[in-house]
Design an enzyme around this catalytic site. Structure first.
Site, PDB file in Angstrom:
ATOM      1  N   GLU A 127      21.756  17.794   2.782  1.00 27.89           N
ATOM      2  CA  GLU A 127      20.298  17.891   2.733  1.00 27.89           C
ATOM      3  C   GLU A 127      19.811  18.268   4.116  1.00 27.89           C
ATOM      4  O   GLU A 127      20.115  17.595   5.092  1.00 27.89           O
ATOM      5  CB  GLU A 127      19.660  16.590   2.267  1.00 27.89           C
ATOM      6  CG  GLU A 127      18.148  16.623   2.201  1.00 27.89           C
ATOM      7  CD  GLU A 127      17.580  17.828   1.450  1.00 27.89           C
ATOM      8  OE1 GLU A 127      16.743  18.542   2.046  1.00 27.89           O
ATOM      9  OE2 GLU A 127      17.980  18.077   0.297  1.00 27.89           O
ATOM     10  N   ASP A 135      21.285  24.722  -5.962  1.00 29.70           N
ATOM     11  CA  ASP A 135      19.964  24.762  -6.581  1.00 29.70           C
ATOM     12  C   ASP A 135      18.919  24.745  -5.469  1.00 29.70           C
ATOM     13  O   ASP A 135      18.250  23.744  -5.243  1.00 29.70           O
ATOM     14  CB  ASP A 135      19.790  23.570  -7.529  1.00 29.70           C
ATOM     15  CG  ASP A 135      18.487  23.641  -8.305  1.00 29.70           C
ATOM     16  OD1 ASP A 135      17.913  24.743  -8.416  1.00 29.70           O
ATOM     17  OD2 ASP A 135      18.040  22.595  -8.801  1.00 29.70           O
TER      18      ASP A 135
END
Length: 197
Positions: A123, A168
């Protein structure tokens, strides 16, 4: 565009993505050999459907809530696994929780402890990374504060030889992100053609 997944967590696309992820993990697990799985855009890992963001859009009504309220007796195995996984997450955390892809990866590893599966999540956004690390730090998944475009090519090929990279992206800069994603896929496939992307 500044994309925040909390507004869209649990929508129909999320449900489809997680059921597909379950199917891919199951298929990779059919061989009695270890594999590596990476969620390149981990987000928070867990989302609250009672949050202001989720309530504002109401997108979960047509996704996770519809599936959880449906009769799934005759549904495919991955849909049943999805429902059972959500029930488990809601029992452990909160009745309004919506698990994200890193949680599904960790849940697969937890329920298949002897499979030799190694999971990670990247992340790049600091606030999302902090939430991801906080929420999943006790689960069997590595969490890295890392950008997918740099990180993927740095960690492949994995020592396990087999595996899955879940991509994604938020597509915040739509045209630029699509071009970068294609370049990334070409570079990753060149470096690790055995991987599933």
């Amino acid at each position: 565009m500044n994309y925040k997944h909390a507004y869209h967590a649990g929508n129909f696309a999320d449900v489809v993505k997680h059921i597909l992820l379950i199917q891919l993990l199951n298929q990779l697990g059919q061989k009695n050999k270890p594999f590596y799985v990476l969620d390149a855009y981990g987000g928070r890992g867990l989302y609250s459907l009672s949050s202001e963001e989720a309530r504002k859009t109401g997108e979960a009504k047509g996704g996770i809530q519809a599936v959880m309220n449906a009769d799934t007796d005759k549904a495919p195995a991955a849909v049943k696994q999805y429902v059972e996984g959500v029930k488990h997450a809601r029992f452990v955390y909160d009745s309004k929780v919506c698990p994200g892809s890193p949680w599904w990866i960790a849940h697969h590893i937890e329920t298949n402890v002897d499979s030799g599966v190694r999971g990670e999540a990247f992340e790049a956004k600091a606030s999302e990374y902090d939430a991801l690390n906080y929420q999943l730090h006790k689960l069997p998944i590595g969490i890295q504060h890392r950008d997918a475009f740099e990180g993927i090519t740095a960690v492949i090929p994995p020592r396990e030889k087999r595996g899955l990279i879940m991509l994604d992206p938020p597509y915040e800069q739509e045209h630029k992100d699509f071009t970068r994603l294609i370049d990334l896929l070409v570079a990753a496939y060149t470096k690790w053609p055995q991987g599933t992307y």
